[in-house]
Design a protein around this motif. Sequence first.
Motif, short mmCIF file in Angstrom:
data_model
loop_
_atom_site.label_atom_id
_atom_site.label_comp_id
_atom_site.label_asym_id
_atom_site.label_seq_id
_atom_site.Cartn_x
_atom_site.Cartn_y
_atom_site.Cartn_z
N SER A 139 1.01 -1.19 0.10
CA SER A 139 0.12 -0.19 -0.06
C SER A 139 0.71 1.27 -0.23
N LEU A 140 2.28 0.97 0.23
CA LEU A 140 3.15 2.13 0.32
C LEU A 140 4.11 2.28 -0.80
N LEU A 141 4.35 1.03 -1.43
CA LEU A 141 5.34 0.91 -2.45
C LEU A 141 4.87 0.08 -3.63
N THR A 142 5.64 -0.02 -4.68
CA THR A 142 5.44 -0.89 -5.84
C THR A 142 5.56 -2.29 -5.33
N PRO A 143 4.95 -3.10 -5.68
CA PRO A 143 5.23 -4.56 -5.62
C PRO A 143 6.78 -5.10 -5.50
N LEU A 197 11.46 -6.00 -1.78
CA LEU A 197 12.85 -5.96 -1.53
C LEU A 197 12.86 -5.35 0.06
N VAL A 198 11.96 -4.31 0.37
CA VAL A 198 11.91 -3.86 1.76
C VAL A 198 11.53 -4.78 2.85
N ALA A 199 10.48 -5.79 2.38
CA ALA A 199 9.90 -6.74 3.17
C ALA A 199 11.12 -7.82 3.81
N SER A 258 15.47 -9.72 7.20
CA SER A 258 16.82 -9.93 7.54
C SER A 258 17.53 -8.99 8.56
N LEU A 259 16.82 -7.75 9.03
CA LEU A 259 17.39 -7.11 10.19
C LEU A 259 16.71 -7.88 11.35
N TYR A 272 15.59 2.09 9.24
CA TYR A 272 15.61 1.52 7.89
C TYR A 272 14.38 1.67 7.33
N LEU A 273 13.00 1.65 7.78
CA LEU A 273 11.83 1.55 6.83
C LEU A 273 11.68 2.99 6.48
N ASP A 274 11.89 4.12 7.60
CA ASP A 274 11.59 5.26 7.24
C ASP A 274 12.44 5.75 6.11
#
Length: 198
Positions: free
Chosen positions: A143-147, A152-154, A159-160, A187-189
Amino acid sequence: MPKVGMPDIRKPQLVKATMAVIDRVGLHGASISLISKEAGVSTGIINHYFGGKHGLLEETMRVVLRQLSQTIMAELKALPKDAHQARINAIVKGNFEGFQSESEVVKTWLAFWSYSMHDEQLNRLQRVNEKRLISHLKIELKSLLTPEQANLVAHGIASLIDGIWLRGALNPDGINPDKANAIINDYLDKQLTFYAKQ
């Protein structure tokens, strides 16, 4: 997998004893004899209901994974469906609070990770847990980024989480949940800001 008919009172008792013994002597030293003594039961009960140490370890990890899932689902249920960043924070928080941050649980996780590399059934449990975490994160991130960005962020967040868990398990002071949340939220921000500029 415990056999049908295992008294409900015995399962938590044996799981708790397994984690306590792993905490004291590690997985390789956690014999059926030590676990049964810790639980106050005969070794025959463990062998009968769990088929030995491996079955009991598998049940212990199932309990830990269920508790993790219940904690995260309770956190998410308390938040609005459109509060995506707060829901991501709740998923992260669920990995580092309460039951999951207890010393016995942390050491059991570490033993499980190590053992699962060489055991098909435990490896399957680990893969299920990893897929569940990635799925929860991607649902909110999409809902915040492209798939592609969400994927990648997930994986970065997962990993973190794993890295902080590993470092915490090896640290005599254990895991610092506040610091863990701060690192991952930072990291998320940064990721959300970076992708917003593109």
